[in-house]
Motif scaffolding. Structure first.
Motif, PDB file in Angstrom:
ATOM      1  N   ILE A  90      71.292  54.672  64.830  1.00  0.00           N
ATOM      2  CA  ILE A  90      71.216  55.285  66.161  1.00  0.00           C
ATOM      3  C   ILE A  90      72.555  55.242  66.898  1.00  0.00           C
ATOM      4  O   ILE A  90      72.833  56.096  67.742  1.00  0.00           O
ATOM      5  CB  ILE A  90      70.095  54.631  67.002  1.00  0.00           C
ATOM      6  N   THR A  91      73.419  54.303  66.547  1.00  0.00           N
ATOM      7  CA  THR A  91      74.710  54.192  67.237  1.00  0.00           C
ATOM      8  C   THR A  91      75.517  55.482  67.124  1.00  0.00           C
ATOM      9  O   THR A  91      76.075  55.962  68.112  1.00  0.00           O
ATOM     10  CB  THR A  91      75.524  53.007  66.675  1.00  0.00           C
ATOM     11  N   GLY A  92      75.564  56.065  65.946  1.00  0.00           N
ATOM     12  CA  GLY A  92      76.298  57.310  65.753  1.00  0.00           C
ATOM     13  C   GLY A  92      75.724  58.447  66.576  1.00  0.00           C
ATOM     14  O   GLY A  92      76.469  59.285  67.110  1.00  0.00           O
ATOM     15  N   LYS A  93      74.423  58.470  66.724  1.00  0.00           N
ATOM     16  CA  LYS A  93      73.786  59.532  67.521  1.00  0.00           C
ATOM     17  C   LYS A  93      74.125  59.376  69.000  1.00  0.00           C
ATOM     18  O   LYS A  93      74.369  60.357  69.699  1.00  0.00           O
ATOM     19  CB  LYS A  93      72.268  59.514  67.302  1.00  0.00           C
ATOM     20  N   TYR A  94      74.181  58.132  69.486  1.00  0.00           N
ATOM     21  CA  TYR A  94      74.566  57.889  70.878  1.00  0.00           C
ATOM     22  C   TYR A  94      76.021  58.308  71.111  1.00  0.00           C
ATOM     23  O   TYR A  94      76.327  58.977  72.091  1.00  0.00           O
ATOM     24  CB  TYR A  94      74.408  56.410  71.252  1.00  0.00           C
ATOM     25  N   VAL A  95      76.903  57.912  70.212  1.00  0.00           N
ATOM     26  CA  VAL A  95      78.317  58.261  70.354  1.00  0.00           C
ATOM     27  C   VAL A  95      78.482  59.782  70.373  1.00  0.00           C
ATOM     28  O   VAL A  95      79.194  60.328  71.217  1.00  0.00           O
ATOM     29  CB  VAL A  95      79.164  57.624  69.230  1.00  0.00           C
ATOM     30  N   GLU A  96      77.813  60.466  69.457  1.00  0.00           N
ATOM     31  CA  GLU A  96      77.891  61.926  69.399  1.00  0.00           C
ATOM     32  C   GLU A  96      77.426  62.559  70.712  1.00  0.00           C
ATOM     33  O   GLU A  96      78.061  63.462  71.246  1.00  0.00           O
ATOM     34  CB  GLU A  96      77.047  62.440  68.237  1.00  0.00           C
ATOM     35  N   LYS A  97      76.331  62.054  71.266  1.00  0.00           N
ATOM     36  CA  LYS A  97      75.814  62.602  72.525  1.00  0.00           C
ATOM     37  C   LYS A  97      76.766  62.324  73.684  1.00  0.00           C
ATOM     38  O   LYS A  97      77.022  63.201  74.509  1.00  0.00           O
ATOM     39  CB  LYS A  97      74.430  62.031  72.828  1.00  0.00           C
ATOM     40  N   PHE A  98      77.300  61.112  73.772  1.00  0.00           N
ATOM     41  CA  PHE A  98      78.237  60.779  74.845  1.00  0.00           C
ATOM     42  C   PHE A  98      79.467  61.678  74.793  1.00  0.00           C
ATOM     43  O   PHE A  98      79.936  62.170  75.819  1.00  0.00           O
ATOM     44  CB  PHE A  98      78.664  59.310  74.771  1.00  0.00           C
ATOM     45  N   ILE A  99      80.006  61.899  73.602  1.00  0.00           N
ATOM     46  CA  ILE A  99      81.187  62.755  73.458  1.00  0.00           C
ATOM     47  C   ILE A  99      80.851  64.190  73.852  1.00  0.00           C
ATOM     48  O   ILE A  99      81.622  64.841  74.565  1.00  0.00           O
ATOM     49  CB  ILE A  99      81.746  62.673  72.028  1.00  0.00           C
TER      50      ILE A  99
END
Length: 133
Positions: free
Chosen positions: A110-119
């Protein structure tokens, strides 16, 4: 699945407990296929091919859940990754019964999905700001 099929169940981690693993929510992102299975020392190394849209979330030494089993991706090559599975995990989960060609459920970290959304949100705000100026 049908009645009588084996599934993997694990108790949730307590919020006040020591954290010693991966974040796994139980929300499936897609499916994959077992494309390889070989013995390497005491471990069994599985190779999985996943849907193309999931490959960006699977990184070498990162976590990925396969049929609810939290694993570490040992190597990644495009939309395929390998994971070494220790004897205890093979005997205590459904992976010990799975063979080449079988379908598995995949949950990416899930960390990668959060980073992608924040960017993406940040870029959206920057573009919006640029239009106003």
């Amino acid at each position: 699945l049908k009645a009588g099929d084996k599934v993997n169940l694990e108790r949730a981690m307590r919020a006040d407990a020591r954290f010693g693993g991966h974040f796994v929510s139980g929300h499936i992102d897609g499916t994959g296929k077992i494309t390889g299975k070989r013995q390497e020392g005491e471990s069994c190394v599985f190779t999985f091919r996943v849907q193309e849209e999931l490959e960006r979330y699977i990184v070498e030494k990162g976590s990925v859940a396969v049929d609810g089993i939290s694993l570490t991706a040992v190597s990644v090559d495009g939309n395929s990754f390998s994971a070494a599975v220790i004897p205890h995990t093979l005997s205590a989960t459904t992976l010990g019964f799975k063979g080449i060609g079988e379908t598995v459920n995949i949950e990416t970290d899930i960390t990668g999905k959060y980073v992608e959304k924040f960017i993406a949100e940040r870029k959206k705000k920057q573009n919006y700001k640029g239009v106003l100026e």
